[in-house]
Enzyme design. Structure first.
Site, PDB file in Angstrom:
ATOM      1  N   GLY A  26      62.361 -20.220-160.701  1.00 47.16           N
ATOM      2  CA  GLY A  26      63.809 -20.145-160.585  1.00 47.16           C
ATOM      3  C   GLY A  26      64.342 -19.190-161.633  1.00 47.16           C
ATOM      4  N   MET A  28      66.701 -17.957-165.063  1.00 50.86           N
ATOM      5  CA  MET A  28      66.732 -18.433-166.446  1.00 50.86           C
ATOM      6  C   MET A  28      67.691 -19.619-166.560  1.00 50.86           C
ATOM      7  SD  MET A  28      66.474 -15.006-168.647  1.00 50.86           S
ATOM      8  CE  MET A  28      66.104 -16.049-170.015  1.00 50.86           C
ATOM      9  N   PHE A  29      67.424 -20.499-167.485  1.00 50.54           N
ATOM     10  CA  PHE A  29      68.239 -21.699-167.754  1.00 50.54           C
ATOM     11  C   PHE A  29      68.218 -22.688-166.576  1.00 50.54           C
ATOM     12  CE2 PHE A  29      70.389 -17.942-169.624  1.00 50.54           C
ATOM     13  CZ  PHE A  29      69.964 -18.133-170.928  1.00 50.54           C
ATOM     14  N   LYS A  32      62.938 -24.779-165.857  1.00 50.49           N
ATOM     15  CA  LYS A  32      61.527 -24.622-165.471  1.00 50.49           C
ATOM     16  C   LYS A  32      60.589 -25.190-166.532  1.00 50.49           C
ATOM     17  CE  LYS A  32      61.682 -20.155-165.306  1.00 50.49           C
ATOM     18  NZ  LYS A  32      63.118 -19.989-165.536  1.00 50.49           N
ATOM     19  N   THR A  33      60.832 -24.797-167.776  1.00 46.30           N
ATOM     20  CA  THR A  33      59.927 -25.220-168.844  1.00 46.30           C
ATOM     21  C   THR A  33      60.028 -26.717-169.088  1.00 46.30           C
ATOM     22  OG1 THR A  33      60.010 -23.014-169.818  1.00 46.30           O
ATOM     23  CG2 THR A  33      59.226 -24.784-171.230  1.00 46.30           C
ATOM     24  N   ASP A  98      52.969 -21.084-168.918  1.00 49.35           N
ATOM     25  CA  ASP A  98      54.414 -20.859-168.986  1.00 49.35           C
ATOM     26  C   ASP A  98      54.703 -19.364-169.046  1.00 49.35           C
ATOM     27  OD1 ASP A  98      57.050 -21.711-168.971  1.00 49.35           O
ATOM     28  OD2 ASP A  98      57.189 -21.860-171.156  1.00 49.35           O
ATOM     29  N   GLU A  99      55.898 -18.960-168.632  1.00 49.81           N
ATOM     30  CA  GLU A  99      56.313 -17.548-168.618  1.00 49.81           C
ATOM     31  C   GLU A  99      55.299 -16.694-167.844  1.00 49.81           C
ATOM     32  OE1 GLU A  99      59.201 -16.668-169.608  1.00 49.81           O
ATOM     33  OE2 GLU A  99      59.825 -18.196-171.041  1.00 49.81           O
ATOM     34  N   CYS A 158      81.430 -19.808-161.658  1.00 49.27           N
ATOM     35  CA  CYS A 158      82.124 -20.571-160.607  1.00 49.27           C
ATOM     36  C   CYS A 158      81.569 -21.970-160.367  1.00 49.27           C
ATOM     37  CB  CYS A 158      82.119 -19.774-159.302  1.00 49.27           C
ATOM     38  SG  CYS A 158      80.530 -19.840-158.463  1.00 49.27           S
ATOM     39  N   CYS A 187      75.534 -17.080-159.448  1.00 47.06           N
ATOM     40  CA  CYS A 187      75.270 -17.297-158.023  1.00 47.06           C
ATOM     41  C   CYS A 187      75.266 -15.937-157.322  1.00 47.06           C
ATOM     42  CB  CYS A 187      76.331 -18.212-157.422  1.00 47.06           C
ATOM     43  SG  CYS A 187      77.939 -17.410-157.248  1.00 47.06           S
TER      44      CYS A 187
HETATM   45 ZN    ZN Z   1      79.305 -17.982-159.062  1.00 48.98          ZN
END
Ligand code: ZN
Length: 199
Positions: A26, A28-29, A32-33, A98-99, A158, A187
């Protein structure tokens, strides 16, 4: 939430006596980790031998740890090349990576070999780079995996589900290791808007 098909040699799961590949991917942020660490900790509780690897390039926190943005951590071995993982995985039951997007394309062969030996592979990595292009070996890893989990951050503009890691700097290097002031999760709509305005 992902539930292991088989944990521990005494369990008669659907994948008993065989290895398999899991990919967590996915923007960043997206967590995942954290998800990688959650799965690895469950394997450790089940008394399995766990080895964790990450590419040397990810130096943002402590060298020998996989650390998520919310600061949970687990000991790992930094390696230069994917082939190093073959040599260092030893007699582990579970191998975490990872990464993975920063590894070379041989990672797919390495992961296949280890799964063929009966190991469970859990791989976390970015699906796309900051330009929205599939990142390094991740597309191939997703193709060969038994299980793929896509996780999503929230668009900071948003509140929708975010899929892009939008870079806030003009740096053209693909490998700018992530910090909150360099990237923002967006998004599809907000990403396309911001690209329009930057041209
Ligand atoms: Zn958005």
């Amino acid at each position: 939430m992902f539930v292991e098909p088989n944990l521990g040699s005494k369990n008669k799961g659907p994948l008993q006596n065989t290895g398999w590949v899991e990919v967590i991917t996915g923007a960043m942020f997206s967590g995942k980790t954290e998800e990688l660490i959650r799965r690895l900790n469950r394997a450790i509780i089940a008394r399995q031998k766990v080895e964790i690897f990450k590419p040397v390039i990810d130096k943002r926190y402590h060298d020998a740890y996989v650390v998520s943005h919310n600061e949970t951590q687990i000991r790992s071995t930094p390696v230069n090349f994917s082939q190093d993982i073959l040599l260092l995985a030893g007699n582990s039951d579970v191998v975490g990576i990872d990464e993975a997007q920063f590894f070379d394309h041989h990672l797919t062969e390495v992961v296949t070999k280890l799964a063929d030996q009966g190991k469970r592979l859990i791989i976390a990595g970015l699906d796309m780079d900051y330009l929205g292009k599939p990142f390094g070996p991740m597309p191939a890893l997703m193709a060969i995996a038994e299980f793929v989990t896509k996780v999503h951050p929230i668009c900071i503009r948003c509140g929708a589900i975010a899929v892009y890691s939008h870079r806030l700097t003009k740096d053209k290097d693909t490998v700018v290791v992530g910090e909150k002031d360099v990237y923002e999760p967006l998004c599809r709509t907000c990403y396309n808007d911001s690209e329009k305005h930057s041209k």
